[in-house]
Design a protein around this motif. Structure first.
Motif, PDB file in Angstrom:
ATOM      1  N   TRP A  28       0.813  -1.231   0.092  1.00 29.30           N
ATOM      2  CA  TRP A  28      -0.037   0.067  -0.052  1.00 29.30           C
ATOM      3  C   TRP A  28       1.013   1.175   0.027  1.00 29.30           C
ATOM      4  O   TRP A  28       2.043   1.407   0.797  1.00 29.30           O
ATOM      5  CB  TRP A  28      -1.072  -0.027   1.232  1.00 29.30           C
ATOM      6  N   ALA A  30      -0.297   4.821  -0.440  1.00 29.41           N
ATOM      7  CA  ALA A  30      -0.730   6.013  -0.125  1.00 29.41           C
ATOM      8  C   ALA A  30      -0.219   6.684   1.035  1.00 29.41           C
ATOM      9  O   ALA A  30      -0.143   6.179   2.098  1.00 29.41           O
ATOM     10  CB  ALA A  30      -2.544   5.913  -0.256  1.00 29.41           C
ATOM     11  N   PHE A  37      -9.355   5.304   2.156  1.00 29.83           N
ATOM     12  CA  PHE A  37      -9.602   4.442   0.841  1.00 29.83           C
ATOM     13  C   PHE A  37     -10.128   2.944   1.413  1.00 29.83           C
ATOM     14  O   PHE A  37      -9.774   2.362   2.211  1.00 29.83           O
ATOM     15  CB  PHE A  37      -8.100   4.197  -0.159  1.00 29.83           C
ATOM     16  N   ASP A  40      -7.622  -0.026   1.349  1.00 31.83           N
ATOM     17  CA  ASP A  40      -6.492   0.039   2.226  1.00 31.83           C
ATOM     18  C   ASP A  40      -6.289  -1.157   3.214  1.00 31.83           C
ATOM     19  O   ASP A  40      -7.024  -1.253   3.907  1.00 31.83           O
ATOM     20  CB  ASP A  40      -6.654   1.540   3.085  1.00 31.83           C
ATOM     21  N   SER A 269     -12.551   6.467  -7.565  1.00 28.33           N
ATOM     22  CA  SER A 269     -11.497   5.864  -7.482  1.00 28.33           C
ATOM     23  C   SER A 269     -10.350   6.508  -8.281  1.00 28.33           C
ATOM     24  O   SER A 269     -10.660   7.282  -9.530  1.00 28.33           O
ATOM     25  CB  SER A 269     -11.406   4.413  -7.793  1.00 28.33           C
ATOM     26  N   LEU A 296      -5.239  12.382  -2.962  1.00 27.32           N
ATOM     27  CA  LEU A 296      -4.230  11.028  -2.814  1.00 27.32           C
ATOM     28  C   LEU A 296      -2.930  11.488  -3.322  1.00 27.32           C
ATOM     29  O   LEU A 296      -2.471  12.272  -4.100  1.00 27.32           O
ATOM     30  CB  LEU A 296      -4.811  10.056  -3.845  1.00 27.32           C
ATOM     31  N   VAL A 298       0.620   9.284  -3.543  1.00 23.12           N
ATOM     32  CA  VAL A 298       1.206   7.943  -3.665  1.00 23.12           C
ATOM     33  C   VAL A 298       2.761   7.955  -3.808  1.00 23.12           C
ATOM     34  O   VAL A 298       3.341   8.746  -4.610  1.00 23.12           O
ATOM     35  CB  VAL A 298       0.805   7.311  -4.936  1.00 23.12           C
ATOM     36  N   SER A 307      -5.205   0.669  -7.816  1.00 19.20           N
ATOM     37  CA  SER A 307      -6.446   1.620  -7.879  1.00 19.20           C
ATOM     38  C   SER A 307      -6.704   1.771  -6.358  1.00 19.20           C
ATOM     39  O   SER A 307      -6.631   0.917  -5.324  1.00 19.20           O
ATOM     40  CB  SER A 307      -7.343   0.699  -8.304  1.00 19.20           C
ATOM     41  N   TYR A 308      -6.867   3.290  -6.199  1.00 23.08           N
ATOM     42  CA  TYR A 308      -7.134   3.514  -4.596  1.00 23.08           C
ATOM     43  C   TYR A 308      -8.596   3.972  -4.834  1.00 23.08           C
ATOM     44  O   TYR A 308      -8.960   5.127  -5.404  1.00 23.08           O
ATOM     45  CB  TYR A 308      -6.233   4.996  -4.266  1.00 23.08           C
ATOM     46  N   LYS A 309      -9.507   3.155  -4.186  1.00 18.25           N
ATOM     47  CA  LYS A 309     -10.887   3.521  -3.927  1.00 18.25           C
ATOM     48  C   LYS A 309     -11.330   4.158  -3.157  1.00 18.25           C
ATOM     49  O   LYS A 309     -10.944   3.887  -1.763  1.00 18.25           O
ATOM     50  CB  LYS A 309     -11.482   2.215  -4.163  1.00 18.25           C
TER      51      LYS A 309
END
Ligand code: HEM
Length: 379
Positions: A28, A30, A37, A40, A269, A296, A298, A307-309
């Protein structure tokens, strides 16, 4: 490294404890200061301490009666049994060595009515060779790759039409989904789905990499349809900057791009994409008063295309300014850098670079993608 049974897991106890204590695992990237998220997977300090204590104690099995029921697999798919499987009809031959140009295969769906896809999953048959797959929905009225063959693999340089050859990668077609090793299938919430008009083709854009062993691949996409037509259509938009020129040796080279939403949309996302020199990627809302709100950030790692939802989908009003900012490390300190002496520009291969901020939004079901986004490019 299968971790399904206790017997399989036990020999890995020390490595598991080390990986979670270093926060290498679960993967992860982020920055925890920005956003929340839904996907996460980060462990809490307490969970990490529990794993470390378990490994220190010699990795005891515990009481078998407390064990959870084993997971039930559904014939290879992680989504429920698909309503339709769209498979590349001809296998792609992948050589043992060298770079492989992006390979396309256009597959007719033969859908005689419009379909709403609530869940979708990509399954390569030779996952070890797939760097990524992007599956596009090509509606019947799209001119994109219209002279290209259907049902057999081809690359852009094999196309006869020079304009089509040059613009093979350029399309306004919506993405069904993106696959890279470790990515999860798409599952849209009730009332939201991807739209596949009757008579569409799915265009598989495959980036294969070689690993010393020749192979063939036939990738499939599994689709689960929505039980009733949804209120909202999910579309995938992009903030790209094709004009990047990264000087040799630059440690923290910044590239940005901005865009304005012409209509209201619900942000679902975010999926940053760069190559080996990618260092950091950020999505912001630039408010009218000049305030920048970071959605976000990263700490980018090329091996992990995630993908960060958003935990809470975000309502964005028409006129919202979105900005994506990417930073690149083209110095020799970047262990992934194939050549710190090189000026790097946009390109498909991982030794070249990309700057793509994919994002998924839900819009009213009747809204079309191509009307949706206005771009302004800045360096
Ligand atoms: C708490 C959850 C997890 C634990 C305890 C864990 C444990 C580990 C360990 C111990 C290693 C190192 C193996 C070695 O030294 O050879 C590793 C590597 C790896 N894990 Fe995980 N993992 C977790 C979650 C995940 C997830 C969710 C994914 C995929 C989405 C994943 C994918 C990988 C991959 C691809 C590697 C190889 C990395 C590399 O070689 O650079 N892991 N994991």
């Amino acid at each position: 490294m299968p971790l399904v049974t206790y017997e399989q897991e036990r020999p890995w106890a020390g490595k598991i404890a080390a990986a979670v204590e270093m926060k290498m695992m679960p993967p992860w990237f982020a920055d925890p200061r920005y956003g929340h998220f839904a996907n996460d997977p980060s462990l809490s300090e307490e969970q990490i301490a529990t794993i470390a204590a378990w490994a220190d104690a010699g990795a005891p099995a515990g009481d078998a009666r407390d064990a959870p029921a084993p997971p039930e697999w559904s014939e290879g798919w992680n989504i429920p049994q698909p309503d339709a499987v769209v498979k590349m009809p001809k296998p792609v031959q992948i050589p043992a060595r060298g770079e492989v140009e992006y390979t396309y295969e256009i597959v007719a769906t033969h859908f005689t009515e419009d379909k709403w896809v609530q869940m979708a999953e990509v399954r390569p048959s030779s996952a070890a060779h797939v760097h990524h797959a992007v599956v596009y929905i090509r509606p019947p009225d799209s001119a994109w790759l219209r002279h290209a063959p259907v049902g057999e693999p081809f690359t852009a340089s094999m196309l006869n039409d020079p304009e089509e050859r040059r613009r093979a990668h350029e399309t306004t077609s919506d993405l069904l989904l993106v696959y890279a090793p470790g990515s999860a299938p798409d599952r849209w919430a009730d009332g939201m789905a991807k739209f596949v008009p009757a008579g569409s083709d799915l265009v598989f854009q495959m980036h294969y990499t070689t690993n010393g062993e020749a192979a063939s691949d036939e990738t499939s996409a599994g689709l689960v349809f929505a039980k009733k037509p949804p209120k909202q259509r999910v579309i995938t938009l992009q903030l790209n900057n094709h004009a990047l020129v990264i000087p040799p040796g630059a440690e923290d080279f910044r590239v940005e791009v901005q865009g304005t939403l012409p209509n209201d949309a619900t942000l679902l996302s975010l999926f940053p994409h760069m190559h080996l020199r990618g260092k950091r990627f950020e999505y912001d809302i630039v408010h009218d008063d000049g305030n920048v709100e970071t959605l976000l950030r990263v700490n980018y790692h090329f091996h992990w295309q995630l993908s960060y939802k958003l935990a809470e989908p975000r309502e964005l009003k028409a006129g919202t300014k979105l900005r994506a900012v990417a930073w690149y490390d083209n110095s020799k300190n970047n262990p992934h850098n194939p050549d710190p002496e090189k000026t790097v520009t946009w390109g498909d291969q991982t030794s070249q670079e990309m700057m793509v901020g994919f994002f998924d939004v839900a819009v009213p079901a009747g809204m079309d993608k191509w009307q949706y986004f206005i771009r302004r490019r800045e360096n």
